[in-house]
Enzyme design. Structure first.
Site, PDB file in Angstrom:
ATOM      1  N   ASP A  65       0.830  -1.207   0.000  1.00  0.00           N
ATOM      2  CA  ASP A  65       0.000   0.000   0.000  1.00  0.00           C
ATOM      3  C   ASP A  65       0.860   1.251   0.000  1.00  0.00           C
ATOM      4  O   ASP A  65       0.459   2.283  -0.543  1.00  0.00           O
ATOM      5  CB  ASP A  65      -0.954  -0.002   1.206  1.00  0.00           C
ATOM      6  CG  ASP A  65      -2.208   0.781   0.892  1.00  0.00           C
ATOM      7  OD1 ASP A  65      -2.719   1.497   1.762  1.00  0.00           O
ATOM      8  OD2 ASP A  65      -2.671   0.697  -0.252  1.00  0.00           O
ATOM      9  N   GLU A 125      -0.717  10.464   5.323  1.00  0.00           N
ATOM     10  CA  GLU A 125      -0.752   9.018   5.055  1.00  0.00           C
ATOM     11  C   GLU A 125       0.670   8.511   4.786  1.00  0.00           C
ATOM     12  O   GLU A 125       1.079   7.481   5.328  1.00  0.00           O
ATOM     13  CB  GLU A 125      -1.660   8.773   3.831  1.00  0.00           C
ATOM     14  CG  GLU A 125      -2.456   7.473   3.874  1.00  0.00           C
ATOM     15  CD  GLU A 125      -3.559   7.427   2.802  1.00  0.00           C
ATOM     16  OE1 GLU A 125      -4.645   7.984   3.037  1.00  0.00           O
ATOM     17  OE2 GLU A 125      -3.304   6.830   1.741  1.00  0.00           O
ATOM     18  N   GLU A 136     -11.124   6.477  -2.131  1.00  0.00           N
ATOM     19  CA  GLU A 136     -11.067   6.862  -0.712  1.00  0.00           C
ATOM     20  C   GLU A 136     -12.197   6.200   0.086  1.00  0.00           C
ATOM     21  O   GLU A 136     -11.989   5.716   1.208  1.00  0.00           O
ATOM     22  CB  GLU A 136     -11.145   8.388  -0.568  1.00  0.00           C
ATOM     23  CG  GLU A 136     -10.057   9.167  -1.272  1.00  0.00           C
ATOM     24  CD  GLU A 136      -8.687   9.012  -0.601  1.00  0.00           C
ATOM     25  OE1 GLU A 136      -8.250   7.866  -0.408  1.00  0.00           O
ATOM     26  OE2 GLU A 136      -8.057  10.034  -0.294  1.00  0.00           O
ATOM     27  N   GLU A 146      -9.796  -2.700  -6.099  1.00  0.00           N
ATOM     28  CA  GLU A 146      -9.648  -2.780  -4.635  1.00  0.00           C
ATOM     29  C   GLU A 146      -9.766  -4.236  -4.187  1.00  0.00           C
ATOM     30  O   GLU A 146      -9.024  -4.701  -3.320  1.00  0.00           O
ATOM     31  CB  GLU A 146     -10.697  -1.893  -3.946  1.00  0.00           C
ATOM     32  CG  GLU A 146     -10.430  -0.403  -4.073  1.00  0.00           C
ATOM     33  CD  GLU A 146      -9.247   0.082  -3.226  1.00  0.00           C
ATOM     34  OE1 GLU A 146      -8.763  -0.657  -2.344  1.00  0.00           O
ATOM     35  OE2 GLU A 146      -8.800   1.225  -3.448  1.00  0.00           O
TER      36      GLU A 146
HETATM   37  C1  NSP Z   1      -5.327   0.501  -2.410  1.00  0.00           C
HETATM   38  C2  NSP Z   1      -5.676   1.780  -1.655  1.00  0.00           C
HETATM   39  N1  NSP Z   1      -6.879   2.375  -1.886  1.00  0.00           N
HETATM   40  C3  NSP Z   1      -7.162   3.526  -1.193  1.00  0.00           C
HETATM   41  C4  NSP Z   1      -6.314   4.063  -0.283  1.00  0.00           C
HETATM   42  C5  NSP Z   1      -6.653   5.333   0.485  1.00  0.00           C
HETATM   43  N2  NSP Z   1      -5.971   6.497  -0.011  1.00  0.00           N
HETATM   44  C6  NSP Z   1      -5.077   3.442  -0.117  1.00  0.00           C
HETATM   45  N3  NSP Z   1      -4.174   3.913   0.766  1.00  0.00           N
HETATM   46  N4  NSP Z   1      -4.767   2.269  -0.805  1.00  0.00           N
END
Ligand code: NSP
Length: 218
Positions: free
Chosen positions: A44, A85, A137, A207
């Site tokens: 991620d 983040e 998001e 996702e």
């Molecule tokens: C795969 C993914 N999707 C969404 C997010 C949220 N910004 C993330 N950190 N990573």
């Protein structure tokens, strides 16, 4: 009814596969192996790095569209959120002894990152790009909020991760993005709306693949 609301109903099965994925359910019932969590963390981080230019390109699209200041400010707050983040990933990775250097992006991650790159092209208009941004998001917000509900057995060590995206202010931010998307979709042509809906579904599919990668490995 708002256009995004009709999509959330029409595509509920894939939306639930994306927001109540076994990866998320296993955080809720404290059965997620730490190895899967660490794999997700590294992958991620790569995704979030690819998200940076995507949000920057969205800001330029908002400016070109002449969207009002309030909407530009919401996207600008998205850049600040992303900045937090990125630093959170660095802190969390060192907490778990996960090195963020030299991580090899897995196939599902590469596919998702190249999708982000496609969204940056001039062929994808502001309405479509901001709709995809909201969907990306919102999946994280719903997924991790699911792990914070009463009765969850989420391990304390993973609570901070869930809070990062599952908290109310991130939820408000997602609803603000949904508001921008709905306003843009209301005044868009049928073709633009149809393409935006396809992008919405594609985000959900990506996702699901991203969670699968985190659970299963490559
Ligand atoms: C795969 C993914 N999707 C969404 C997010 C949220 N910004 C993330 N950190 N990573």
């Amino acid at each position: 009814m708002e256009i995004t609301e009709t999509w959330l109903r029409k595509h509920r099965p894939i939306y639930l596969r994306a927001t109540q994925h076994p990866f998320i359910l296993s955080i809720r019932d404290a059965s997620l192996p730490l190895s899967s969590f660490k794999r997700w963390l590294g992958q991620d981080y790569i995704f979030v790095r690819a998200f940076v230019p995507f949000i920057a390109s969205l800001l330029v699209k908002a400016w070109k569209e002449g969207d009002d200041e309030a909407n530009v400010d919401i996207i600008l707050s998205g850049i600040a959120t992303l900045n937090d983040e990125v630093s959170w990933f660095k802190r969390e990775a060192s907490k778990w002894g996960v090195s963020l250097d030299g991580i090899v992006p897995q196939p599902a991650n590469l596919v998702y990152c190249s999708f982000l790159e496609c969204l940056m092209s001039a062929q994808v208009d502001y309405t479509q790009a901001v709709t995809a941004f909201w969907a990306i998001e919102a999946v994280y917000q719903e997924s991790f909020a699911h792990c914070l509900e009463d009765g969850c057995k989420t391990r304390d060590e993973l609570k901070e991760t869930c809070e990062r995206w599952g908290n109310d202010s991130f939820g408000q931010y997602c609803r603000a993005l949904q508001g921008i998307a709905n306003r843009q979709l209301e005044k868009a042509s049928d073709q633009v709306v149809a393409k935006a809906e396809a992008l919405f579904v594609r985000v959900l599919e990506l996702e699901v693949e991203f969670w699968n990668m985190s659970v299963l490995g490559s």
